[in-house]
Design a protein around this motif. Structure first.
Motif, PDB file in Angstrom:
ATOM      1  N   PRO B 253       0.724  -1.288   0.088  1.00 56.38           N
ATOM      2  CA  PRO B 253      -0.063   0.027  -0.038  1.00 56.38           C
ATOM      3  C   PRO B 253       1.009   1.331  -0.009  1.00 56.38           C
ATOM      4  O   PRO B 253       0.457   2.310  -0.475  1.00 56.38           O
ATOM      5  CB  PRO B 253      -0.778  -0.059   1.344  1.00 56.38           C
ATOM      6  N   LEU B 254       2.073   1.094   0.358  1.00 50.47           N
ATOM      7  CA  LEU B 254       3.003   2.272   0.586  1.00 50.47           C
ATOM      8  C   LEU B 254       3.469   2.613  -0.702  1.00 50.47           C
ATOM      9  O   LEU B 254       3.925   3.888  -0.957  1.00 50.47           O
ATOM     10  CB  LEU B 254       4.244   2.225   1.492  1.00 50.47           C
ATOM     11  N   THR B 271       3.167  -9.679   3.754  1.00 51.36           N
ATOM     12  CA  THR B 271       2.533  -9.841   4.741  1.00 51.36           C
ATOM     13  C   THR B 271       1.130  -8.940   4.751  1.00 51.36           C
ATOM     14  O   THR B 271       0.083  -9.138   5.686  1.00 51.36           O
ATOM     15  CB  THR B 271       3.356  -9.226   5.955  1.00 51.36           C
ATOM     16  N   VAL B 272       0.825  -8.309   3.651  1.00 52.05           N
ATOM     17  CA  VAL B 272      -0.482  -7.366   3.553  1.00 52.05           C
ATOM     18  C   VAL B 272      -1.624  -8.202   3.378  1.00 52.05           C
ATOM     19  O   VAL B 272      -2.688  -8.279   3.654  1.00 52.05           O
ATOM     20  CB  VAL B 272      -0.437  -6.123   2.653  1.00 52.05           C
ATOM     21  N   GLY B 273      -1.495  -9.382   2.656  1.00 50.09           N
ATOM     22  CA  GLY B 273      -2.626 -10.121   2.078  1.00 50.09           C
ATOM     23  C   GLY B 273      -3.148  -9.488   0.782  1.00 50.09           C
ATOM     24  O   GLY B 273      -3.488  -8.246   0.605  1.00 50.09           O
ATOM     25  N   ASN B 274      -3.313 -10.402  -0.058  1.00 51.57           N
ATOM     26  CA  ASN B 274      -3.596  -9.971  -1.399  1.00 51.57           C
ATOM     27  C   ASN B 274      -5.163 -10.000  -1.387  1.00 51.57           C
ATOM     28  O   ASN B 274      -5.905 -10.912  -1.740  1.00 51.57           O
ATOM     29  CB  ASN B 274      -3.297 -10.741  -2.767  1.00 51.57           C
ATOM     30  N   GLN B 275      -5.656  -8.721  -1.247  1.00 46.54           N
ATOM     31  CA  GLN B 275      -7.281  -8.567  -1.449  1.00 46.54           C
ATOM     32  C   GLN B 275      -7.924  -8.607  -2.580  1.00 46.54           C
ATOM     33  O   GLN B 275      -9.281  -8.664  -2.913  1.00 46.54           O
ATOM     34  CB  GLN B 275      -7.724  -6.944  -0.806  1.00 46.54           C
ATOM     35  N   TYR B 276      -7.076  -8.825  -3.896  1.00 47.26           N
ATOM     36  CA  TYR B 276      -7.598  -8.768  -5.188  1.00 47.26           C
ATOM     37  C   TYR B 276      -7.619 -10.587  -5.519  1.00 47.26           C
ATOM     38  O   TYR B 276      -8.015 -10.792  -6.757  1.00 47.26           O
ATOM     39  CB  TYR B 276      -6.875  -8.198  -6.064  1.00 47.26           C
ATOM     40  N   SER B 277      -6.975 -11.337  -4.613  1.00 50.08           N
ATOM     41  CA  SER B 277      -6.670 -12.548  -5.238  1.00 50.08           C
ATOM     42  C   SER B 277      -7.807 -13.345  -5.552  1.00 50.08           C
ATOM     43  O   SER B 277      -8.969 -13.131  -4.777  1.00 50.08           O
ATOM     44  CB  SER B 277      -5.654 -13.404  -4.208  1.00 50.08           C
ATOM     45  N   ARG B 278      -7.972 -14.270  -6.558  1.00 46.65           N
ATOM     46  CA  ARG B 278      -9.362 -14.881  -6.796  1.00 46.65           C
ATOM     47  C   ARG B 278      -8.805 -16.571  -6.776  1.00 46.65           C
ATOM     48  O   ARG B 278      -8.950 -17.497  -7.724  1.00 46.65           O
ATOM     49  CB  ARG B 278      -9.776 -14.680  -7.979  1.00 46.65           C
ATOM     50  N   GLY B 319     -13.245 -16.611   3.614  1.00 44.46           N
ATOM     51  CA  GLY B 319     -12.754 -15.599   4.737  1.00 44.46           C
ATOM     52  C   GLY B 319     -11.440 -15.007   4.117  1.00 44.46           C
ATOM     53  O   GLY B 319     -11.066 -15.283   3.162  1.00 44.46           O
ATOM     54  N   THR B 320     -11.392 -13.768   4.517  1.00 48.22           N
ATOM     55  CA  THR B 320     -10.203 -12.779   3.950  1.00 48.22           C
ATOM     56  C   THR B 320      -8.898 -13.388   4.507  1.00 48.22           C
ATOM     57  O   THR B 320      -8.672 -14.223   5.458  1.00 48.22           O
ATOM     58  CB  THR B 320     -10.306 -11.644   4.720  1.00 48.22           C
ATOM     59  N   ILE B 321      -7.906 -13.079   3.958  1.00 46.37           N
ATOM     60  CA  ILE B 321      -6.328 -13.034   4.267  1.00 46.37           C
ATOM     61  C   ILE B 321      -5.980 -12.039   5.091  1.00 46.37           C
ATOM     62  O   ILE B 321      -5.877 -10.853   4.890  1.00 46.37           O
ATOM     63  CB  ILE B 321      -5.664 -13.258   2.897  1.00 46.37           C
ATOM     64  N   ASN B 322      -5.796 -12.532   6.449  1.00 47.02           N
ATOM     65  CA  ASN B 322      -5.323 -11.151   7.297  1.00 47.02           C
ATOM     66  C   ASN B 322      -4.221 -10.615   6.928  1.00 47.02           C
ATOM     67  O   ASN B 322      -3.309 -11.209   6.751  1.00 47.02           O
ATOM     68  CB  ASN B 322      -5.305 -12.036   8.769  1.00 47.02           C
ATOM     69  N   ALA B 323      -3.965  -9.293   7.160  1.00 41.69           N
ATOM     70  CA  ALA B 323      -2.902  -8.572   6.906  1.00 41.69           C
ATOM     71  C   ALA B 323      -2.181  -8.906   8.372  1.00 41.69           C
ATOM     72  O   ALA B 323      -2.676  -8.912   9.435  1.00 41.69           O
ATOM     73  CB  ALA B 323      -3.185  -6.989   7.039  1.00 41.69           C
ATOM     74  N   LEU B 324      -0.824  -9.093   8.220  1.00 40.42           N
ATOM     75  CA  LEU B 324      -0.105  -9.440   9.307  1.00 40.42           C
ATOM     76  C   LEU B 324       0.969  -8.192   9.898  1.00 40.42           C
ATOM     77  O   LEU B 324       1.694  -7.889   9.171  1.00 40.42           O
ATOM     78  CB  LEU B 324       0.804 -10.620   9.037  1.00 40.42           C
ATOM     79  N   ILE B 325       0.628  -7.569  10.955  1.00 40.13           N
ATOM     80  CA  ILE B 325       1.259  -6.314  11.176  1.00 40.13           C
ATOM     81  C   ILE B 325       1.480  -6.333  12.790  1.00 40.13           C
ATOM     82  O   ILE B 325       0.407  -6.457  13.438  1.00 40.13           O
ATOM     83  CB  ILE B 325       0.431  -4.981  10.670  1.00 40.13           C
TER      84      ILE B 325
END
Lengths: 290, 811
Positions: B253-254, B271-278, B319-325
């Motif tokens: 995102p940065l 680590t962010v998780g791909n929110q577009y992955s299909r 379910g989503t892929i969690n962002a790891l932060i």
């Protein structure tokens, strides 16, 4: 018509009563297992604790396998490896799943009384009729294909179509046997035990094989009953198989070739070594374990 | 007729019973590709030795799952992946929009200027990637040495429980292969590949799957088409596997890429998780949409996947892929945990199922026992609750590692209806057996500390940095300008009052807390002290969001992931407001972190609150889920989907729209994922005998627009067995439902099942109707609407809602 429909349902379910006999299941050790799926011993643990030795495997016969419950058969199958892809003609024998009571599993589900007995009789009839017709399989190892040996074409007549005379024939022990229902052979996944591959006998895409006849071969294929068999070797010249229809387990069968057994069993008995054509996994394989 | 019948029986009985290396000295000078291994360019040199090792494993290691995706998945589960459709170099430019996959910056399209491969025949239709000069020469041959063998391990930690001697499992068992061209998707040469057969199947071309993936028409036009991918006798050139990174690697995102099809390493985050992955669509890419598998599982929205679809607990719950932060600031909780722990030795004569030492190693032992400890609660409902290391390792099994050795024998076979047979239901995965029998398990386990270190290195994606601002004050100024003067300050007050009780890891009172405060520990640069979530468990009926994921059952006693759930988890009290089965610790959601929430929209565990995303107006996967409020039927003119936009402003725009939906639940348009094709299930094939065919023609038709969860959540095995029980032992059936519902309702339910069973004998085509009438008895989750709940904040004024949106963007 409804009676015939009922018969067909029974046939399609392929369950039968094995005729009464005095034999015992194979004299090998089995893991403890309860009635429900959750109480069956895990195959990895079974094989770790109770591997089958070459001596054990030499005690298994087509006859005593027919006396085993489905759970015992499953436990034997899981402790086998695929071995070499067979070559040449093999005699076949098929038998339906038996529950812990020793009766056909479907009859157990239906319960006691007249209904269960009717199921037993219907399936027994099917088994005997089929036994008179299907005699086994002929493997062509080099081309990775096989065909099934049919001894009586008359019963298949409505499904054969024209040009019956063109059906391939083979002389086995001085008798004509017709070769139908071709299948492809490859190493692939067991639908029972994922820990190592089995030899897969797949009828799905056979229309590109020479000698393929749409009638009746397509009935076993992807537009038909989607038959898929898998086999593992008990010892040279002797395999245990499982047959599936539309990915649903239906029955067990054995394949045996006395000549191969005669030729190769001696070395196997002493060393336990065998040729493996398929992926054997990472858990130590049965026959070589001890 | 009799002949036909017997013949069918017999029929059943019968059946039952050139490589080029891509080098070309002509033409433009060869492109200098970066070393893929041992060099690894993620992190820009800012990672520690352990973090670098962990990142490389996270990005590349399949731990052997290439066999799962090539053999187990299609053959044992009957579901096909068309890897060429997903990874073919011909769609490299569209791969992100179609599949949400991120192109590997180091790979190239054969034939492109400076790409070492000149033709897709050289690469069998895939991208050309570092290491392929060697790999391609082993297609169809044994002897390939995996690049993981060259992996540069991190120095063994001084406190390694099995040290000080390095006794780690060979790195070769990490299994890297080479990139396919998509981040986290790896390829391996298939030694069983037969070039001549491949050419025959594919019309004389090596670089295409034109024949292999071509779907042929079935004899019965109502049935799905099938391709040769289902033909196990054909071996493709590559085995394809995935690493954890396949889902977790995303655009940073940065520093998003200028062109999503051409990212650079600095544009990526592991680590962010791909929110577009299909991945739901990828894993069904070889299936005809007219199959039940496709319609139940392959409509998940971008960024979510039903990770329990394969071990199937019959709960449709992507379910989503969690962002790891800021992982080390994530709260832990007391749990009673039974698990394996490192040991130096085992007592003499100990049971190998309780204590086990690895053969050939000195004092590398593990002992199983129960202890109380403070552990992370991981997954949406905190189900992974025996430790972070174990939770990381379980990801590998979820993606197919050790599947043959240790996993698939424990899974449900959807076609096994006999409760006395294996496969009727799940049985527990045995961690000790996996460690003993699967070398890939040990290869990962011995390096979990490195992976954890990498995951713990991730820091928030501050919006002010993303916008290139000097500091947070500049961002506040921008936000106040957009949302109104003083918005951020007002939002902070509102956050403390309405959000912090769940979304802060600090203790009350929250009014004076600085939720953006940085740790003063020099070893934790950039680390916030507040994880912005307390990670406690909230009953799903309290939060009100779609409940299916909270009813996930895989960690219950006797189920596949039992050994990954703590005793404390399973002892949690039932939520009395849930109608469906919710025992065994189910029925809760974790209070998640809001760190960098501006970058992670849409919201909720299923990405359902906010606009629907898609790859563009021509997206073949987009299946509008919108429904009308009154009848909950498919909306005739649904809102348009939002095209993927990973830019900073694209993410921020999506955040604002999603926040508007979140804080204004009354304005949300209901969403229900549905079938978009009719699915016709026939138990018998079409026969040439028309007389008998009419009796075999019974089909179950699941019509288009059927909610996917209706089918995915239905316990068809229990239904089938109850129908039999109603015929053979009605008393037993009645007793079962009296025990479940009490005397009055129990007897009524049993009688209904019996009567409906009779209806089915008369007319099997009524199966779907009967199933619908008994839905409350057999459904694992009844809730249809996916974007309901989390109504917190709806009573705020519009001005306050905007203030909250402004403040949360600073987190």
């Amino acid at each position: 018509m409804m009676r015939r429909y009922g018969s067909l349902v029974y046939s399609a379910l392929l369950l039968t009563l094995l005729t009464a006999c005095d034999h015992e299941p194979p004299p090998v050790k089995f893991g403890e297992s309860g009635e429900g799926y959750a109480k069956k011993i895990d195959f990895a643990r079974l094989e770790h604790d109770l591997p089958l030795t070459p001596a054990d495997l030499m005690k298994i016969t087509p006859a005593n396998l027919e006396e085993a419950t489905q759970e015992q058969l499953d436990q034997i199958y899981a402790r086998l490896s695929a071995g070499p892809i067979p070559d040449g003609p093999y005699q076949g024998q098929a038998f339906f799943p038996k529950g812990s009571s020793g009766r056909a599993r479907f009859a157990e589900i239906i319960g006691g009384g007249l209904k269960g007995l009717v199921v037993d009789l219907k399936t027994a009839k099917l088994e005997h009729v089929a036994e008179a017709v299907w005699k086994g399989k002929v493997f062509d190892r080099s081309h990775r294909i096989l065909r099934n040996r049919i001894n009586d074409l008359a019963i298949l007549k409505p499904l054969l179509g024209p040009d019956v005379a063109t059906i391939q024939k083979l002389d086995v022990d001085g008798k004509d046997t017709w070769l139908l229902f071709p299948a492809k052979l490859y190493c692939g996944q067991s639908l029972l035990d994922g820990r190592r591959e089995s030899i897969i006998i797949d009828y799905a895409f056979t229309d590109d094989l020479s000698g393929y006849r749409e009638k009746p071969d397509a009935l076993a294929g992807r537009d038909g009953f989607e038959i898929r068999d898998e086999i593992r070797m008990i010892r040279p010249g002797f395999y245990l198989g499982r047959a599936y229809m539309k990915r649903v387990f239906v029955l067990n069968f054995t394949l045996s070739n006395p000549a191969v057994a005669e030729k190769d069993s001696g070395a196997f008995r002493t060393s336990g070594n065998l040729q493996e054509d398929c992926w054997v996994g990472s858990q130590r394989t049965t026959a070589m374990a001890k | 007729m009799k002949h036909v019948m017997i013949a069918i029986g017999i029929m059943l009985y019968v059946g039952l019973v050139g490589i080029v290396n891509g080098k070309d000295t002509a033409g433009p000078p060869a492109m200098v590709l970066k070393e893929d291994s041992p060099g690894f360019r993620y992190g820009g040199g800012n990672l520690t030795d352990s973090e670098r090792a962990g990142a490389e494993i996270w990005f590349k290691a399949t731990a052997g799952n290439e066999r799962f995706f090539t053999y187990v998945y299609p053959q044992r589960f009957g579901v096909m992946v068309d890897w060429y459709r997903v990874l073919g170099t011909n769609i490299r430019e569209q791969r992100f929009n179609r599949w949400g996959l991120i192109n590997d910056p180091d790979c190239c399209k054969p034939g492109d200027p400076n790409c070492p491969a000149k033709s897709d025949d050289e690469t069998y239709g895939f991208d050309y990637c570092p290491g392929d000069d060697v790999l391609l020469s082993y297609v169809g041959m044994d002897g390939y040495q995996d690049p993981a063998c060259e992996f540069k391990d991190a120095v063994l930690a001084h406190n390694d429980p099995h040290g000080p001697t390095d006794q780690r499992q060979s790195a070769c068992d990490l299994r890297f292969g080479t990139s396919t061209g998509a981040m986290g998707v790896r390829k391996f040469p298939n030694p069983r590949f037969n070039k001549e057969q491949w050419l025959t199947v594919n019309k004389g071309r090596l670089g295409t799957w034109a024949g292999y993936n071509e779907r042929g028409k079935p004899a019965d036009a109502t049935q799905p088409m099938r391709s040769r991918i289902t033909d196990g006798s054909i071996e493709p050139p590559f085995l394809v596997g995935i690493s954890c990174g396949s889902c977790h690697i995303a655009f940073n995102p940065l520093s998003p890429p200028k062109n999503p099809a051409h990212p650079k390493w600095e544009n990526l985050s592991g680590t962010v998780g791909n929110q577009y992955s299909r991945f739901s669509q990828i894993l069904g890419s070889g299936m005809d949409p007219r199959t039940i598998e496709y319609q139940v599982f392959a409509h998940a929205r971008p960024g979510i996947v039903d990770t329990s679809a394969i071990p199937n607990d019959q709960i449709n719950n992507p379910g989503t892929i969690n962002a790891l932060i800021n992982l080390t600031k994530r709260p832990t909780h007391p749990h009673v945990v039974t698990k394996w722990r490192p040991a130096k030795q085992c007592p003499a004569g100990s049971d190998g199922r309780q204590c086990w030492c690895e053969p050939g190693r000195e004092g590398k032992c593990w002992e199983r026992g129960q202890k109380e400890g403070s552990v992370h609660q991981i997954l949406k409902g905190g189900e992974d609750s025996i430790g972070a290391f174990e939770a990381i390792q379980r990801v590998y099994f979820n993606i197919g590692s050790c599947s043959e050795e240790s996993w698939v024998n424990h899974l449900t076979d959807m076609r096994q209806l006999d409760p006395a047979q294996r496969g009727f239901g799940q049985t527990p995965f045995d961690i000790g057996q996996a460690r003993r029998d699967c070398p890939q398990f040990r290869a990962i386990e011995d390096r979990l500390a490195n992976i954890f270190d990498f995951l713990a290195s991730a820091r928030p994606s501050d919006l002010y940095k993303a916008r290139g601002l000097k500091d947070i004050r500049d961002l506040v100024e921008q936000l106040d300008k957009e949302f109104g003067p003083g918005s951020v300050d007002r939002g902070k007050v509102l956050f403390a009052k309405t959000c912090a009780r769940c979304h802060s890891s600090q203790s009350e009172p929250f009014g004076n807390r600085d939720v953006r405060e940085l740790s003063k520990d020099p070893k934790e640069p950039g680390m916030r002290i507040d994880w912005l979530g307390n990670d406690k468990l909230t009953p799903v009926t309290e939060v009100g969001t779609h409940q299916a994921r909270a009813l996930h059952s895989n960690h219950m006693a006797g189920h596949v992931w039992e050994e990954y759930g703590s005793e404390t988890l399973r002892a949690k009290p039932l939520d009395p407001n849930i109608k469906e089965p919710s025992d065994g610790g189910r029925g809760y959601y974790r209070n998640i972190s809001l760190l960098s929430v501006w970058a992670h929209a849409p919201f909720m565990h299923n990405n359902a609150i906010g606009p629907e995303l898609c790859g563009g107006p021509e997206d073949e996967h987009y299946n509008p889920p919108y429904a009308d409020e009154k009848h909950m039927e498919r909306l005739a003119n649904p809102p348009a989907c939002w095209p993927f936009d990973p830019t900073v402003e694209g993410r921020f725009k999506l955040y604002k729209a999603s926040m508007e939906d979140l804080l204004n639940p009354g304005k949300r348009v209901p969403k229900i994922t549905r079938f978009n094709r009719d699915v016709v299930i026939k138990l018998f094939p079409k026969l040439s005998d028309g007389n008998i065919q009419r009796y075999l023609d019974a089909a179950i038709v699941l019509p288009s627009d059927t909610p996917s969860s209706r089918i995915g959540n239905f316990r068809h095995k229990e239904f089938a067995n109850d129908l039999i029980l109603s015929k053979v032992d009605f008393g037993k059936l009645e007793a079962k439902y009296v025990a479940r519902y009490g005397p009055e309702r129990g007897k009524t339910v049993a009688a209904t099942i019996r009567d409906k069973g009779k209806d089915l004998i008369t007319d099997p085509k009524k199966l779907l109707v009967v199933g619908a009438e008994l839905r409350e008895v057999y459904s694992n989750s009844l809730m249809l609407r996916e974007d309901d709940g989390h109504r917190f904040g709806e009573d705020l004024s519009d001005k306050d809602k905007h203030a909250l949106i402004a403040f949360l963007a600073t987190l």
